[in-house]
Structure formats: C-alpha cells, structure tokens
Design an enzyme around this catalytic site. Structure first.
Site, short mmCIF file in Angstrom:
data_model
loop_
_atom_site.label_atom_id
_atom_site.label_comp_id
_atom_site.label_asym_id
_atom_site.label_seq_id
_atom_site.Cartn_x
_atom_site.Cartn_y
_atom_site.Cartn_z
N ARG A 16 0.83 -1.41 0.08
CA ARG A 16 -0.14 -0.13 -0.06
C ARG A 16 0.79 1.10 0.09
O ARG A 16 0.54 2.38 -0.60
CB ARG A 16 -0.93 -0.05 1.20
CG ARG A 16 -1.95 -0.98 1.08
CD ARG A 16 -2.99 -0.89 2.28
NE ARG A 16 -4.00 -2.08 2.10
CZ ARG A 16 -5.02 -2.16 3.16
NH1 ARG A 16 -5.25 -1.41 4.09
NH2 ARG A 16 -5.84 -3.14 3.02
N ASP A 27 -15.35 8.84 10.04
CA ASP A 27 -14.26 7.75 9.64
C ASP A 27 -12.89 8.57 9.30
O ASP A 27 -13.08 9.73 9.18
CB ASP A 27 -14.57 7.00 8.12
CG ASP A 27 -13.78 5.76 8.31
OD1 ASP A 27 -14.57 4.81 8.44
OD2 ASP A 27 -12.46 5.85 8.04
#
Length: 284
Positions: free
Chosen positions: A49, A151
């Site tokens: 990632r 979030d």
C-alpha cells in the site's frame, strides 16, 4: 526409492528496499497517529500500500518518505498515509442481528433520536442505520432523527457522501426494502443504485480520528456503532476510547460492537446487554 526435489523458492523482486527499521517506523507512526496496531503479519500489506505512495511522489525509498512525514506533523501526506493503511470492510446490514435491536430500542426513546456511526467507511453501515430509523419512527419523529457518520479515511467518506453503489452491493437486500429506499440507475447509471434522498438526508458525514485529543462533538447520542474498529487498537487505546464514549451517550444509551470484540473486561462503564450490544451505565 524415488525422491522428489523440493521446488525452488522464488522471491518477488521489490521495487523499493523495505527494511525492518522501515516497518518498525510505520508501525509506530500509524499507532501514534491513528491508534492502529499492525502485527508482524501485516508487513506485505504495508509494503504494497505504501509503495503506491512512493511511486506517486517519486520517492526512491521508504526512509526518505517516512522522514518527510516525521519532519512535519501537518504535512498533507499524512492523510494519504493513514488512508493507505486503513482497512475498509463493510456491507449493508452487516451483522444483521443488531438492526432489530436498534429498531426496538429507538422505538422506545424520546425525540430526537440520534446515532453515531464512528467507522462509516463507504457508507453502507450509516445508511443501514438510517433505513432502520425510517422503518421504525413516525414521520414526525423521523424529521428530528439523525445519524452522525465519521471515519478517519477521507477517500471512503467521499464515496459515502455520493450514496451511489453498484447493484451487487445491495443484491442481498429484500426486494421490498430495496424498492422503498433505493433508486435504480438508468442509462449511463444502469447497474447502480442510489440511496433515496430522504434517507441519505438523515446522515451527515465528517472526518474524525478517534485518537484526536478532542472530538468536535457537542451532542449526545442514543446509540453508538463502533463495530470492528477496536480490533485494530491495543487494550489501553480501547479503554481510553470507551471512556470517551460515556459522556456522549444519553442515559441508558447503547454501544454496538463487532462480532469479535469484547469490552466486558476493558470497561466498567458498559454492561453486556445482548450479543455484542452494551448498555452504558454512566457514572455516579
């Protein structure tokens, strides 16, 4: 006697050198920034990632990338760093046993009813909560109801605000509920659905880091959904977050946890009421 030679081991050649010290720094930095505890088994995920970020930025190695972040706490790249290491697994009415409990609970609560979903991801969970409220409350009560959805990942919040999903994301929802709460796309939007505006309008989205020193929250909630979030935190971090939930819940408020999360031995402020549902006991 016939023997079979062991197959030769092949190593995937990496574009960037990823040393033990780099992985240790990433683990420390994401824990300090977002409370996420990465196990040793997450090494390949971290490399994959973050290597994308190195390519985007034209970095030659992990060390210089991490140096950049540590030099400046307000560097905009921190947002991409956290987004890259955040796991977002969600679905409409996931852990479905919670929603009838929520429905029965809010039916007995005085107006206005409010719910905080603190790991909104791409929106399926807060919209499932909103649908439950719409199915339960009278039109008058629903007009005052709200879902606060937060979030830490800004990318998923952008998707959530659109309220648009591929049809396969709602394929398991019963037909009557699907017709009532979703609009089917036509023409260029064929194969997609949109949450109906009257339901989407119940939800407001915002970015929030559960490890931030202060949360920009003034209201109190009837229920908090914090499902499959605590599993990424160590026990001391879990305890601190649970402690901060207490003053944000109305008397008798509920906390919904994930199927693999158990708060019984972490906090005395909550009492197990049902399957991964806790009642806030408040404080004397």
């Amino acid at each position: 006697m016939t023997t079979t030679a062991a197959a030769p081991a092949f190593q995937v050649e990496r574009q960037f050198d990823f040393r033990d010290t780099d992985f240790s720094r990433v683990r420390r930095m994401i824990h300090e920034r977002a409370g996420i505890s990465l196990g040793e088994h997450k090494r390949e995920m971290v490399y994959s990632r973050l290597a994308r970020r190195l390519r985007v930025l034209g970095r030659a190695d992990f060390a210089s990338y991490l140096d950049q972040l540590e030099r400046e706490a307000g560097d905009p790249e921190w947002e991409d760093f956290v987004n890259a290491l955040t796991t977002n697994l969600t679905a409409f009415f996931r852990e479905s046993h919670h929603f009838p409990i929520l429905s029965k609970f809010v039916a007995s609560r005085p107006d206005p009813v409010s719910v905080w979903c603190c790991a909104a991801s791409t929106g399926e969970e807060p919209y499932s909560i909103a649908i439950t409220l719409a199915e339960t409350l009278s039109s008058r009560s629903l007009a005052n109801a709200s879902v606060f959805a937060t979030d830490i990942d800004t990318n998923v919040l952008q998707k959530a605000r659109s309220a648009v999903y591929p049809y396969e994301r709602v394929a398991k929802i019963e037909e009557a509920r699907l017709r009532r709460f979703f609009l089917k796309g036509k023409g260029p939007a064929a194969g997609q659905v949109r949450v109906r505006p009257e339901v989407a309008g119940l939800v407001r989205f915002d970015m929030l880091n559960l490890l931030a020193p202060a949360w920009p929250i003034q209201e109190k909630f009837d229920a908090i959904f914090c499902r499959n979030v605590m599993i990424y935190f160590d026990k001391p971090t879990q305890a601190r977050i649970l402690e901060r939930f207490v003053p944000l819940l109305k008397p008798g408020g509920l906390l919904f946890a994930g199927h693999s999360e158990n708060f019984t031995y972490i906090s005395r402020d909550f009492r197990l009421r049902g399957q991964t549902v806790y009642e806030c006991l408040g404080r004397p």
